[in-house]
Design an enzyme around this catalytic site. Structure first.
Site, PDB file in Angstrom:
ATOM      1  N   LYS A 145       0.756  -1.357   0.100  1.00 57.29           N
ATOM      2  CA  LYS A 145       0.041  -0.217   0.061  1.00 57.29           C
ATOM      3  C   LYS A 145       1.003   1.177  -0.048  1.00 57.29           C
ATOM      4  O   LYS A 145       0.428   2.128  -0.611  1.00 57.29           O
ATOM      5  CB  LYS A 145      -1.022  -0.077   1.467  1.00 57.29           C
ATOM      6  CG  LYS A 145      -1.547   1.141   1.437  1.00 57.29           C
ATOM      7  CD  LYS A 145      -2.352   1.489   2.716  1.00 57.29           C
ATOM      8  CE  LYS A 145      -1.925   1.584   3.858  1.00 57.29           C
ATOM      9  NZ  LYS A 145      -1.625   3.057   4.226  1.00 57.29           N
ATOM     10  N   ASN A 146       1.861   1.223   1.100  1.00 57.21           N
ATOM     11  CA  ASN A 146       2.709   2.546   0.996  1.00 57.21           C
ATOM     12  C   ASN A 146       3.456   3.110  -0.024  1.00 57.21           C
ATOM     13  O   ASN A 146       4.243   3.913  -0.101  1.00 57.21           O
ATOM     14  CB  ASN A 146       3.205   2.639   2.492  1.00 57.21           C
ATOM     15  CG  ASN A 146       2.472   2.739   3.461  1.00 57.21           C
ATOM     16  OD1 ASN A 146       1.311   3.161   3.069  1.00 57.21           O
ATOM     17  ND2 ASN A 146       3.021   2.557   4.675  1.00 57.21           N
ATOM     18  N   ARG A 155       0.323  14.773  13.088  1.00 59.87           N
ATOM     19  CA  ARG A 155       0.857  14.670  11.794  1.00 59.87           C
ATOM     20  C   ARG A 155       0.736  15.761  10.978  1.00 59.87           C
ATOM     21  O   ARG A 155       0.170  15.960  10.046  1.00 59.87           O
ATOM     22  CB  ARG A 155      -0.119  13.574  11.201  1.00 59.87           C
ATOM     23  CG  ARG A 155      -0.035  12.232  11.934  1.00 59.87           C
ATOM     24  CD  ARG A 155      -0.560  11.218  11.192  1.00 59.87           C
ATOM     25  NE  ARG A 155       0.161  10.426  10.332  1.00 59.87           N
ATOM     26  CZ  ARG A 155      -0.030   9.412   9.485  1.00 59.87           C
ATOM     27  NH1 ARG A 155      -1.232   8.851   9.716  1.00 59.87           N
ATOM     28  NH2 ARG A 155       0.631   9.191   8.740  1.00 59.87           N
ATOM     29  N   ASP A 211       4.566   0.903  12.101  1.00 57.84           N
ATOM     30  CA  ASP A 211       3.554   0.288  11.716  1.00 57.84           C
ATOM     31  C   ASP A 211       3.197  -1.344  12.127  1.00 57.84           C
ATOM     32  O   ASP A 211       2.436  -1.815  11.545  1.00 57.84           O
ATOM     33  CB  ASP A 211       3.527   0.413  10.132  1.00 57.84           C
ATOM     34  CG  ASP A 211       3.124   1.587   9.478  1.00 57.84           C
ATOM     35  OD1 ASP A 211       2.508   2.459  10.391  1.00 57.84           O
ATOM     36  OD2 ASP A 211       3.277   1.940   8.420  1.00 57.84           O
ATOM     37  N   ARG A 265      -8.573  -0.779   4.361  1.00 56.42           N
ATOM     38  CA  ARG A 265      -7.855   0.372   3.922  1.00 56.42           C
ATOM     39  C   ARG A 265      -6.376  -0.316   3.559  1.00 56.42           C
ATOM     40  O   ARG A 265      -5.594  -0.081   2.681  1.00 56.42           O
ATOM     41  CB  ARG A 265      -7.618   1.404   4.872  1.00 56.42           C
ATOM     42  CG  ARG A 265      -8.614   2.395   5.121  1.00 56.42           C
ATOM     43  CD  ARG A 265      -8.180   3.424   6.025  1.00 56.42           C
ATOM     44  NE  ARG A 265      -7.011   4.096   5.481  1.00 56.42           N
ATOM     45  CZ  ARG A 265      -6.352   4.800   6.015  1.00 56.42           C
ATOM     46  NH1 ARG A 265      -6.671   5.296   7.257  1.00 56.42           N
ATOM     47  NH2 ARG A 265      -5.305   5.580   5.463  1.00 56.42           N
TER      48      ARG A 265
HETATM   49  C1  UD1 Z   1       4.239   7.031   6.428  1.00 53.96           C
HETATM   50  C2  UD1 Z   1       3.344   5.714   6.344  1.00 53.96           C
HETATM   51  C3  UD1 Z   1       2.810   5.202   7.444  1.00 53.96           C
HETATM   52  C4  UD1 Z   1       3.700   5.139   8.564  1.00 53.96           C
HETATM   53  C5  UD1 Z   1       4.894   6.398   8.686  1.00 53.96           C
HETATM   54  C6  UD1 Z   1       5.860   6.346   9.521  1.00 53.96           C
HETATM   55  C7  UD1 Z   1       2.688   6.104   3.931  1.00 53.96           C
HETATM   56  C8  UD1 Z   1       1.522   6.418   3.148  1.00 53.96           C
HETATM   57  N1  UD1 Z   1       2.312   6.222   5.396  1.00 53.96           N
HETATM   58  O1  UD1 Z   1       3.238   8.030   7.090  1.00 53.96           O
HETATM   59  O2  UD1 Z   1       2.219   4.078   7.434  1.00 53.96           O
HETATM   60  O3  UD1 Z   1       3.189   4.970  10.025  1.00 53.96           O
HETATM   61  O4  UD1 Z   1       5.209   6.645   7.531  1.00 53.96           O
HETATM   62  O5  UD1 Z   1       6.734   5.102   9.223  1.00 53.96           O
HETATM   63  O6  UD1 Z   1       3.707   5.857   3.649  1.00 53.96           O
HETATM   64  N2  UD1 Z   1       6.207  15.121  10.651  1.00 53.96           N
HETATM   65  C9  UD1 Z   1       6.324  16.339  10.968  1.00 53.96           C
HETATM   66  N3  UD1 Z   1       6.191  17.080   9.855  1.00 53.96           N
HETATM   67  C10 UD1 Z   1       6.086  16.751   8.509  1.00 53.96           C
HETATM   68  C11 UD1 Z   1       5.999  15.531   8.207  1.00 53.96           C
HETATM   69  C12 UD1 Z   1       6.011  14.420   9.262  1.00 53.96           C
HETATM   70  O7  UD1 Z   1       6.312  16.743  11.983  1.00 53.96           O
HETATM   71  O8  UD1 Z   1       5.876  17.567   7.568  1.00 53.96           O
HETATM   72  C13 UD1 Z   1       6.284  13.897  11.878  1.00 53.96           C
HETATM   73  C14 UD1 Z   1       5.022  13.217  11.990  1.00 53.96           C
HETATM   74  O9  UD1 Z   1       4.149  13.837  12.724  1.00 53.96           O
HETATM   75  C15 UD1 Z   1       5.586  11.869  12.678  1.00 53.96           C
HETATM   76  C16 UD1 Z   1       6.931  11.717  11.929  1.00 53.96           C
HETATM   77  O10 UD1 Z   1       7.401  13.071  11.417  1.00 53.96           O
HETATM   78  O11 UD1 Z   1       5.748  12.271  13.974  1.00 53.96           O
HETATM   79  C17 UD1 Z   1       6.905  10.824  10.728  1.00 53.96           C
HETATM   80  O12 UD1 Z   1       6.026  10.846   9.751  1.00 53.96           O
HETATM   81  P1  UD1 Z   1       5.972  10.560   8.347  1.00 53.96           P
HETATM   82  O13 UD1 Z   1       7.244   9.748   8.168  1.00 53.96           O
HETATM   83  O14 UD1 Z   1       5.837  11.961   7.633  1.00 53.96           O
HETATM   84  O15 UD1 Z   1       4.665   9.595   8.383  1.00 53.96           O
HETATM   85  P2  UD1 Z   1       3.981   9.695   6.896  1.00 53.96           P
HETATM   86  O16 UD1 Z   1       4.726   9.772   5.888  1.00 53.96           O
HETATM   87  O17 UD1 Z   1       2.706  10.539   6.978  1.00 53.96           O
END
Ligand code: UD1
Length: 417
Positions: free
Chosen positions: A22-23, A122, A305, A397
């Site tokens: 999925k990811n 997030r 995850d 999902r």
């Molecule tokens: C992706 C995965 C999700 C997984 C996560 C962490 C997908 C579609 N989803 O989510 O399944 O749980 O990685 O491995 O690939 N953060 C910020 N600012 C930003 C972006 C992130 O502060 O602009 C923080 C988030 O709140 C979180 C951390 O960084 O605490 C990691 O998040 P991130 O790696 O961005 O998760 P996703 O990419 O949303």
């Protein structure tokens, strides 16, 4: 039919095939926006999130066709409406992945801010900061990110923290930017590498994906390509954790064992025997699992995850395990539900202290997010009697054919109203 009834107490035995990730599929579908030529994808899982992404891209004017054998062709010859509405973004945060590609291809994009979700705040500030460094103007208007740029320029971007979709968004935007982009402190997740592979097949010039420094030479346009989506390492890990908890012997085929080092190490530590043959993983466990502590962190460390699934495993393990979550601040919702099944869990800040019990007892529980649901299903498989997991749309999902696959492994599961 929004509940899953699980009658626990049976070991898992048999073989299942792992689906496409999925990811990896979600960002790769967004990559289609970068080119006027079709992108042909194989091994795309049949999941709610994939249909949501297809719908989102469809609203922009992308033609999406799915053939029965799992092939998906995306044709973004014309993008008529470079926008992502709150209605879709709130159901799937990965929708934010359209921002970079739309901006790079169309020079504008309007994408809803995702807001919070069950596992934490997030934010997307790193996505925004990176695109601004590449010359985009981004303002927040009525809950939407309103972005524009004549043509994005390459830049050196040091991300404040490791973000998976942030890295993917910026890598896609940089593929069409003018000049070189250097992403530092980039996410090293295998899904980032899979996206880079697909972009390269489309003609992008990317080096270093899989390391924390990714160098992208922008090109004026990208072409069509064919790509096979990598296998789902989280689905793989979920079935392995289920078998380790319930006991038995299973074989998972069509997976990518090299993307699962941290999970496999922990399962071995719990007492499972694991053998790898090419793209298959065999797991056998003959006794009650031992307690293993995990600490989530960006790849290649233990995946957030997989945290809920390992908490479920710890609930029935021999000994006490510490489960520490460092990525999301509120990702312990399943702990409270697991307690309803008789688990002995104490929460101390971002650590759950889990003392394994001999047996869990079936009960009604509520799923709060995708991976939390997977943890509850695992607990249900080992609990005595019936467990009914409510709100399993979360599972749809991210797990293709969950009941079918669990049944193939001998579990007693049934979707009920
Ligand atoms: C992706 C995965 C999700 C997984 C996560 C962490 C997908 C579609 N989803 O989510 O399944 O749980 O990685 O491995 O690939 N953060 C910020 N600012 C930003 C972006 C992130 O502060 O602009 C923080 C988030 O709140 C979180 C951390 O960084 O605490 C990691 O998040 P991130 O790696 O961005 O998760 P996703 O990419 O949303």
């Amino acid at each position: 039919m929004d509940k899953l009834k699980i009658t626990g107490g049976r070991p898992l035995r048999g073989e299942v095939r792992i689906s496409g990730a999925k990811n990896a599929a979600l960002p790769i579908m967004c990559a289609a926006l970068l080119s006027a030529k079709p992108l042909r994808l194989r091994n795309v899982p049949l999941l709610r999130d994939v249909s949501t992404m297809a719908k989102l891209l469809g609203e922009m004017g992308v033609r999406v066709e799915r053939s029965p054998d799992g092939e998906v062709v995306l044709d973004a010859a014309r993008i008529v409406h470079p926008a992502a509405s709150y209605e879709l973004v709130k159901t799937m945060r990965a929708s934010v992945l359209v921002l970079g590609p739309l901006l790079a291809r169309c020079g504008e994009a309007k994408v809803s801010l995702p807001g919070g979700c069950a596992i934490g705040a997030r934010p997307v500030d790193q996505h925004v900061k990176g695109l601004q460094a590449m010359g985009a103007t981004i303002s927040i208007e009525h809950g939407y990110m309103q972005a524009s740029a004549r043509r994005l320029r390459g830049a050196r971007i040091v991300m404040d923290l490791v973000t998976v979709t942030g890295t993917e968004n910026l890598m896609m935007a940089a593929a069409l930017a003018e000049g070189e982009t250097l992403l530092e402190n980039a996410a090293r997740e295998p899904e980032v590498v899979d996206l880079a592979r697909c972009l390269s097949a489309m003609g992008a010039k990317i080096e270093g994906a899989g390391s924390d420094k990714i160098r992208i030479q922008g090109v004026p346009s990208l072409g069509g390509a064919e790509h096979r989506v990598m296998p789902d390492r989280i689905e793989t890990g979920t079935y392995l954790a289920a078998a380790a908890a319930a006991g038995g012997k299973i074989r998972l085929t069509g997976t990518a064992p090299e993307s699962l080092d941290a999970t496999l190490d922990k399962l071995r530590e719990a007492g499972a025997r694991i053998e790898i043959h090419g793209s298959s993983i065999d797991l056998e466990i003959a006794r009650r699992p031992g307690a293993v502590s995990v600490r989530t962190a960006p790849y290649p460390a233990f995946a957030t995850d997989m945290q809920a699934q390992f908490m479920a495993l710890a609930c029935v393990a021999d000994g006490t395990a510490l489960i520490t979550e460092t990525i999301f601040e509120n990702r312990f919702m399943h702990a409270i539900e697991l307690q309803r099944l008789g688990a002995d869990i104490r929460l101390e800040g971002n650590t759950a202290v889990v003392k394994g019990v001999e047996r869990l007892q079936g009960a009604a529980v509520m799923a709060t997010d995708l991976r939390a649901s997977a943890g509850l299903v695992i607990a249900g498989l080992v609990a005595e009697g019936d467990t009914v997991v409510d709100r399993i749309y979360h599972l749809d999902r991210g797990y293709e054919g969950l009941e079918k696959k669990l049944s193939a492994l001998g579990a007693r599961v049934e979707r009920i109203g």
